[in-house]
Design a protein around this motif. Structure first.
Motif, PDB file in Angstrom:
ATOM      1  N   GLN A 165      -1.600  -5.160   6.692  1.00 41.21           N
ATOM      2  CA  GLN A 165      -3.032  -4.746   6.473  1.00 41.21           C
ATOM      3  C   GLN A 165      -3.023  -5.868   5.105  1.00 41.21           C
ATOM      4  O   GLN A 165      -2.021  -6.168   4.470  1.00 41.21           O
ATOM      5  N   THR A 169      -1.748  -6.248  -0.118  1.00 42.72           N
ATOM      6  CA  THR A 169      -0.914  -5.886   1.096  1.00 42.72           C
ATOM      7  C   THR A 169      -0.902  -4.453   1.403  1.00 42.72           C
ATOM      8  O   THR A 169       0.173  -4.186   0.125  1.00 42.72           O
ATOM      9  N   SER A 170      -0.020  -3.889   2.578  1.00 45.17           N
ATOM     10  CA  SER A 170       0.506  -3.177   2.771  1.00 45.17           C
ATOM     11  C   SER A 170       1.069  -3.125   4.252  1.00 45.17           C
ATOM     12  O   SER A 170       0.679  -4.461   5.172  1.00 45.17           O
ATOM     13  N   GLY A 171       2.363  -2.748   4.588  1.00 49.07           N
ATOM     14  CA  GLY A 171       2.426  -2.304   6.174  1.00 49.07           C
ATOM     15  C   GLY A 171       4.070  -3.317   5.932  1.00 49.07           C
ATOM     16  O   GLY A 171       3.837  -3.092   7.097  1.00 49.07           O
ATOM     17  N   ASN A 222       1.910  -5.778  -4.222  1.00 53.07           N
ATOM     18  CA  ASN A 222       1.672  -6.140  -3.286  1.00 53.07           C
ATOM     19  C   ASN A 222       0.650  -6.858  -3.213  1.00 53.07           C
ATOM     20  O   ASN A 222      -0.459  -7.271  -2.379  1.00 53.07           O
ATOM     21  N   THR A 223       0.602  -7.892  -3.872  1.00 51.27           N
ATOM     22  CA  THR A 223      -1.229  -8.239  -4.323  1.00 51.27           C
ATOM     23  C   THR A 223      -0.980  -9.901  -5.012  1.00 51.27           C
ATOM     24  O   THR A 223      -0.345 -10.424  -5.635  1.00 51.27           O
TER      25      THR A 223
END
Length: 125
Positions: A2, A23-25, A76-77
């Protein structure tokens, strides 16, 4: 996987905004991330890109010297700092994850496999 873009809004010409792409995953340090934008009636265009090496950055000629891309892997960015904004910067801005070894230049849409939803940036007095 994502990606979620945020930080858009209404700003006057000459103003600044900072967009964020959360962001993730996936493991962010392993991927390049691009920012694209799409204005009404126009095709989506590449704005900026940051590679897995933070020193590997790219910018569209129209934003060079005004926009700065950066990443915070711990958060995570990926960020897009936009300054000296112009009315022609008005668009929906998207972030996307690049396909490794895509064989395309950084600003080609087909080189990206995952896209976030857009965030609207409007530059107007």
């Amino acid at each position: 996987v994502q990606l979620q873009a945020s930080g858009g809004g209404l700003v006057q010409p000459g103003g600044s905004l900072r967009l964020s792409c959360a962001t993730s995953g996936f493991i962010l340090p392993r991927y390049g991330i691009g920012w694209f934008r799409q204005a009404p009636g126009k095709e989506r265009e590449g704005v900026s890109y940051i590679g897995t090496n933070d020193r590997n950055t790219e910018y569209a000629d129209s934003v060079k010297g005004r926009f700065t891309i950066s990443r915070d892997n711990a958060k995570n960015t990926v960020y897009l700092q936009m300054s000296s904004l112009k009315p022609e910067d008005t668009a929906i801005y998207y972030c996307a994850r690049r396909v490794p070894q895509s064989g395309t230049t950084w600003n080609r849409i087909r080189g990206y496999g995952y896209w976030g939803q857009g965030t609207q940036v409007t530059v107007s007095s």
